[in-house]
Design a protein around this motif. Structure first.
Motif, PDB file in Angstrom:
ATOM      1  N   VAL A  41       0.864  -1.177   0.000  1.00 58.86           N
ATOM      2  CA  VAL A  41       0.000   0.000   0.000  1.00 58.86           C
ATOM      3  C   VAL A  41       0.901   1.227   0.000  1.00 58.86           C
ATOM      4  N   GLN A  42       0.587   2.167  -0.875  1.00 57.89           N
ATOM      5  CA  GLN A  42       1.339   3.415  -0.914  1.00 57.89           C
ATOM      6  C   GLN A  42       0.422   4.550  -0.473  1.00 57.89           C
ATOM      7  N   ALA A  76      -3.870   9.985   0.041  1.00 60.43           N
ATOM      8  CA  ALA A  76      -4.335   9.154  -1.063  1.00 60.43           C
ATOM      9  C   ALA A  76      -3.666   7.790  -0.994  1.00 60.43           C
ATOM     10  N   SER A 122      -3.010   3.909  -2.552  1.00 62.03           N
ATOM     11  CA  SER A 122      -2.999   3.152  -3.798  1.00 62.03           C
ATOM     12  C   SER A 122      -2.375   1.794  -3.545  1.00 62.03           C
ATOM     13  N   GLY A 123      -2.486   0.918  -4.524  1.00 58.22           N
ATOM     14  CA  GLY A 123      -1.959  -0.430  -4.372  1.00 58.22           C
ATOM     15  C   GLY A 123      -3.034  -1.364  -3.835  1.00 58.22           C
ATOM     16  N   THR A 161      -5.330  -1.661  -1.695  1.00 56.75           N
ATOM     17  CA  THR A 161      -6.164  -0.930  -0.729  1.00 56.75           C
ATOM     18  C   THR A 161      -7.187  -1.830  -0.050  1.00 56.75           C
ATOM     19  N   GLU A 182     -12.426   7.426  -4.127  1.00 58.88           N
ATOM     20  CA  GLU A 182     -11.091   7.916  -4.491  1.00 58.88           C
ATOM     21  C   GLU A 182     -10.004   7.313  -3.608  1.00 58.88           C
ATOM     22  N   ASN A 183     -10.384   6.433  -2.664  1.00 61.82           N
ATOM     23  CA  ASN A 183      -9.405   5.851  -1.737  1.00 61.82           C
ATOM     24  C   ASN A 183      -8.578   6.932  -1.059  1.00 61.82           C
ATOM     25  N   THR A 184      -9.249   7.984  -0.636  1.00 60.87           N
ATOM     26  CA  THR A 184      -8.572   9.116  -0.015  1.00 60.87           C
ATOM     27  C   THR A 184      -9.200   9.429   1.334  1.00 60.87           C
TER      28      THR A 184
END
Length: 117
Positions: A2-3, A23, A25-26, A28, A76-78
């Motif tokens: 995960v980043q 945010a 990514s990866g 998630t 938005e995975n944020t």
């Protein structure tokens, strides 16, 4: 993996507002929750706020309750940290941290928040 990438830090006068973004990514789907931590110069890192990735349950350190709000945009995975009524003692490097279901953690690079009196 995960980043995490933080953004939104800056300088503001006391009483002002900032909104931080984290945010993800990866992988998630492996995230259990996201937390914001901060570290002021010469001090240890402290937990500020956290949110459960799926259910949205939130938690805050007492000193920011009523001023900071953590929220998540699932599309938005944020994760956001809305910071209002900022005080000079809120000055710190703010970092987001992902708690993974495996028990591991991932960290972002951090973003500076400076509040002047």
């Amino acid at each position: 993996q995960v980043q995490l990438v933080e953004s939104g830090g800056g300088s503001v006068q006391a009483g002002g507002s900032l909104r931080l973004s984290c945010a993800a990514s990866g992988r998630t789907f492996s995230i259990f929750g996201i937390n914001w931590f901060r570290q002021a110069p010469g001090k240890g890192r402290e937990f500020v706020a956290g949110i459960n990735w799926s259910g949205g349950n939130t938690d805050y350190i007492d000193s920011v309750k009523g001023r900071f709000t953590i929220s998540r945009d699932s599309g938005e995975n944020t994760v956001f940290l809305q910071m209002n009524s900022l005080k000079p003692e809120d000055t710190a490097v703010y970092s987001c941290n992902a708690e993974l279901k495996s028990g591991l953690r991932a960290w972002g690079q951090g973003t500076q928040v400076t509040v002047s009196s």
